[in-house]
Design an enzyme around this catalytic site. Structure first.
Site, PDB file in Angstrom:
ATOM      1  N   CYS A 143      40.731  69.305  35.122  1.00 42.35           N
ATOM      2  CA  CYS A 143      40.132  70.616  35.421  1.00 42.35           C
ATOM      3  C   CYS A 143      40.566  71.080  36.803  1.00 42.35           C
ATOM      4  O   CYS A 143      40.720  72.266  37.056  1.00 42.35           O
ATOM      5  CB  CYS A 143      38.615  70.534  35.397  1.00 42.35           C
ATOM      6  SG  CYS A 143      37.979  70.247  33.766  1.00 42.35           S
ATOM      7  N   CYS A 179      52.296  70.313  47.846  1.00 38.02           N
ATOM      8  CA  CYS A 179      51.548  70.642  46.624  1.00 38.02           C
ATOM      9  C   CYS A 179      50.065  70.455  46.943  1.00 38.02           C
ATOM     10  O   CYS A 179      49.683  70.440  48.103  1.00 38.02           O
ATOM     11  CB  CYS A 179      52.003  69.765  45.454  1.00 38.02           C
ATOM     12  SG  CYS A 179      51.594  68.029  45.674  1.00 38.02           S
TER      13      CYS A 179
HETATM   14  N1  LIG Z   1      34.720  55.692  35.980  1.00 31.65           N
HETATM   15  C1  LIG Z   1      33.782  56.553  36.370  1.00 31.65           C
HETATM   16  N2  LIG Z   1      32.589  56.114  36.820  1.00 31.65           N
HETATM   17  C2  LIG Z   1      31.640  56.973  37.224  1.00 31.65           C
HETATM   18  N3  LIG Z   1      31.795  58.308  37.200  1.00 31.65           N
HETATM   19  C3  LIG Z   1      32.959  58.806  36.764  1.00 31.65           C
HETATM   20  C4  LIG Z   1      34.019  57.955  36.328  1.00 31.65           C
HETATM   21  N4  LIG Z   1      35.072  58.723  35.977  1.00 31.65           N
HETATM   22  C5  LIG Z   1      34.687  60.001  36.171  1.00 31.65           C
HETATM   23  N5  LIG Z   1      33.432  60.059  36.649  1.00 31.65           N
HETATM   24  C6  LIG Z   1      32.651  61.254  36.991  1.00 31.65           C
HETATM   25  O1  LIG Z   1      32.681  62.131  35.873  1.00 31.65           O
HETATM   26  C7  LIG Z   1      32.488  63.460  36.342  1.00 31.65           C
HETATM   27  C8  LIG Z   1      33.436  64.353  35.596  1.00 31.65           C
HETATM   28  O2  LIG Z   1      33.129  65.664  35.971  1.00 31.65           O
HETATM   29  P1  LIG Z   1      34.113  66.876  35.846  1.00 31.65           P
HETATM   30  O3  LIG Z   1      35.012  66.655  34.688  1.00 31.65           O
HETATM   31  O4  LIG Z   1      33.306  68.110  35.761  1.00 31.65           O
HETATM   32  O5  LIG Z   1      35.043  66.823  37.132  1.00 31.65           O
HETATM   33  P2  LIG Z   1      34.850  66.587  38.700  1.00 31.65           P
HETATM   34  O6  LIG Z   1      35.569  65.330  39.012  1.00 31.65           O
HETATM   35  O7  LIG Z   1      33.427  66.677  39.124  1.00 31.65           O
HETATM   36  O8  LIG Z   1      35.518  67.863  39.336  1.00 31.65           O
HETATM   37  P3  LIG Z   1      37.010  68.333  39.565  1.00 31.65           P
HETATM   38  O9  LIG Z   1      37.864  67.753  38.461  1.00 31.65           O
HETATM   39  O10 LIG Z   1      36.906  69.806  39.507  1.00 31.65           O
HETATM   40  O11 LIG Z   1      37.383  67.825  40.910  1.00 31.65           O
HETATM   41  C9  LIG Z   1      32.731  63.461  37.841  1.00 31.65           C
HETATM   42  O12 LIG Z   1      31.509  63.695  38.506  1.00 31.65           O
HETATM   43  C10 LIG Z   1      33.263  62.063  38.136  1.00 31.65           C
HETATM   44  O13 LIG Z   1      32.849  61.575  39.379  1.00 31.65           O
END
Ligand SMILES: Nc1ncnc2c1ncn2[C@@H]1O[C@H](COP(=O)(O)OP(=O)(O)OP(=O)(O)O)[C@@H](O)[C@H]1O
Length: 442
Positions: free
Chosen positions: A234, A397
């Site tokens: 995203c 980038c």
């Molecule tokens: N292995 C993991 N353990 C714990 N939390 C996770 C893990 N992988 C991803 N997450 C969490 O899942 C969430 C996914 O949220 P989202 O897809 O909306 O993206 P984001 O990381 O918050 O934002 P962006 O991609 O815009 O920077 C995030 O808060 C991220 O920290």
């Protein structure tokens, strides 16, 4: 009265918040002790308390739920991984529907760019752990359930502990990366737990349930991780807030159906949502693969593996930064900023990101098409014109990954030019953090 300064006021607010939290905990404990006596209300069916009947009346009236379904929800334990775009809407509905124990896990803190879609977090929560802010909102929606916030990175070790300490009925995947997708899939197969999986990007979303009553698991459909260039986050591609909202809410719906043994769970089918035309499509998936390495009849994988390694570059490159150039081909943002305006700067982000914000006097050559013949010709011309007496070209980038790949391509294709290409370490995010916070981070 002496004037208070902002620091004193902030400290007072923090104390008041702490006091409020303590009182809320007292209230929860009190409600928990009262629950049993409330259950004995002479007017009520013993399965639900008077308060539960009132609170959940509108959904208890739904034939698929009824009193038994509501009692099943109260006794259920759900693990939501990720308190982001999917996890927020999913957990709002799981909490408000009365899922008895909701564990919400995330390692991240709230950022301004989360707020357009991560509806549990607000401006006051910026820089707070997402799970803390999620806890506060979920707890205020429904104090009669147990919400457990865990700030941690879910990996092979932590998921084993998590699933070993509780018998979860359902796991909801609200994460955004391939490595965690495989990890949760494998952990759910090994522990016999259904996995409600969702994803959203731009205007499109997908939803399915894995490992449910003999249905396929993620590995049945995707035995090997996707090539890295096909994975868009995203953060790179963007997402319209309501899209993860819709998918996250549907994840809550599937979870409720699983818990209440309702028919029609989305197993063996993939729901595709196209927000640009507001259309849903439902495609049949291949059945469970009897030769699947994970859930097949004779599984090869018997324990969790190292998922970052398994997924390689396809794993989230927010976590893994690539390092493909020699040290001397990198420049850090401090050195780079001294040269800004004096050297040619190529910004290799997609056009839309460059239109949103870019460094003065930089040129946009998106990485995806930088080695197209016409672009190479334009570059050749630009370097000769603009850079006649300068020998360095800086490539930047968003995070410093594509700029390294671009430097490689430029070196291959423009080796006849008497210039050196440098990749700016950490990219524009690092520039904003260390050099000029006015440059918007996203
Ligand atoms: N292995 C993991 N353990 C714990 N939390 C996770 C893990 N992988 C991803 N997450 C969490 O899942 C969430 C996914 O949220 P989202 O897809 O909306 O993206 P984001 O990381 O918050 O934002 P962006 O991609 O815009 O920077 C995030 O808060 C991220 O920290």
């Amino acid at each position: 009265m002496p004037e208070k300064n902002a620091i004193v006021l902030l400290a007072e607010i923090r104390d008041l918040k702490q006091q409020l939290k303590e009182k809320e905990q007292e209230l929860s404990a009190l409600l928990a002790t009262q629950k049993d006596s409330v259950l004995e209300n002479k007017y009520c069916n013993n399965a639900l308390s008077a308060e539960e009947i009132t609170r959940y009346s509108r959904q208890v009236l739904v034939p698929e739920i009824g009193i038994d379904g509501q009692a099943l929800l109260r006794n259920a334990k759900v693990l939501v991984v990720g308190a982001g775009g999917l996890g927020c809407p999913a957990s709002v509905y799981l909490a408000s529907s009365g899922v008895g124990q909701l564990t919400i896990v995330d390692y991240d803190e709230v950022e301004l760019s989360n707020l357009h879609r991560q509806i549990l977090h607000s401006e006051d929560d910026i820089n707070r752990p997402k799970v803390e802010s999620a806890y506060d909102k979920l707890h205020s929606i429904n104090r009669s359930i147990k919400v457990i916030p865990l700030k941690l990175h879910v990996d092979s070790d932590s998921i084993k502990k998590l699933l070993g300490s509780n018998k979860y009925d359902v796991v909801v995947d609200g994460t955004d990366n391939v490595a965690t997708r495989y990890l949760l899939n494998d952990a759910c197969v090994l522990n016999g737990i259904p996995l409600v999986s969702g994803s959203a990007l731009q205007l499109e979303g997908q939803l399915t349930v894995y490992n449910y009553k003999g249905g396929p698991c993620y590995r049945c459909l995707f035995p090997v991780p996707p090539p890295p260039e096909t994975v868009t986050s995203c953060g790179d591609g963007g997402v319209l807030g309501p899209v993860p909202g819709i998918i996250g809410v549907l994840q809550a719906l599937e979870t409720i159906k699983i818990i209440t043994n309702s028919p029609g769970v989305l197993s063996g089918r993939l729901l595709l949502f196209d927000g640009s035309r507001t259309k849903f499509r439902d495609i049949k998936l291949r059945p469970r693969n009897t030769e699947c390495n994970m859930c097949g009849d004779d599984p090869v994988i018997k324990d969790l593996v190292d998922y970052e390694q398994f997924c390689g570059a396809a794993a989230h490159d927010k976590v893994i930064n690539i390092d493909i150039l020699e040290n001397k081909e990198h420049v850090n943002v401090e050195e780079f900023s001294k040269k800004l305006g004096k050297r040619l700067v190529l910004d290799v982000r997609p056009v839309i990101q460059f239109q949103m914000c870019g460094l003065p006097k930089s040129y946009n050559f998106p990485y995806d098409c930088i080695d197209k013949q016409e672009n190479l010709e334009k570059l050749r011309h630009l370097i000769k014109e603009e850079n006649s007496d300068l020998k360095d070209v800086y490539v930047i980038c968003r995070r410093g990954n594509d700029s390294q790949r671009a430097v490689r391509k430029l070196k291959e294709n423009l080796s006849d030019l008497p210039v050196k290409f440098f990749s700016v370490k950490g990219g524009l995010q690092e520039f904003s953090r260390k050099i000029d916070p006015d440059f918007p981070v996203f």
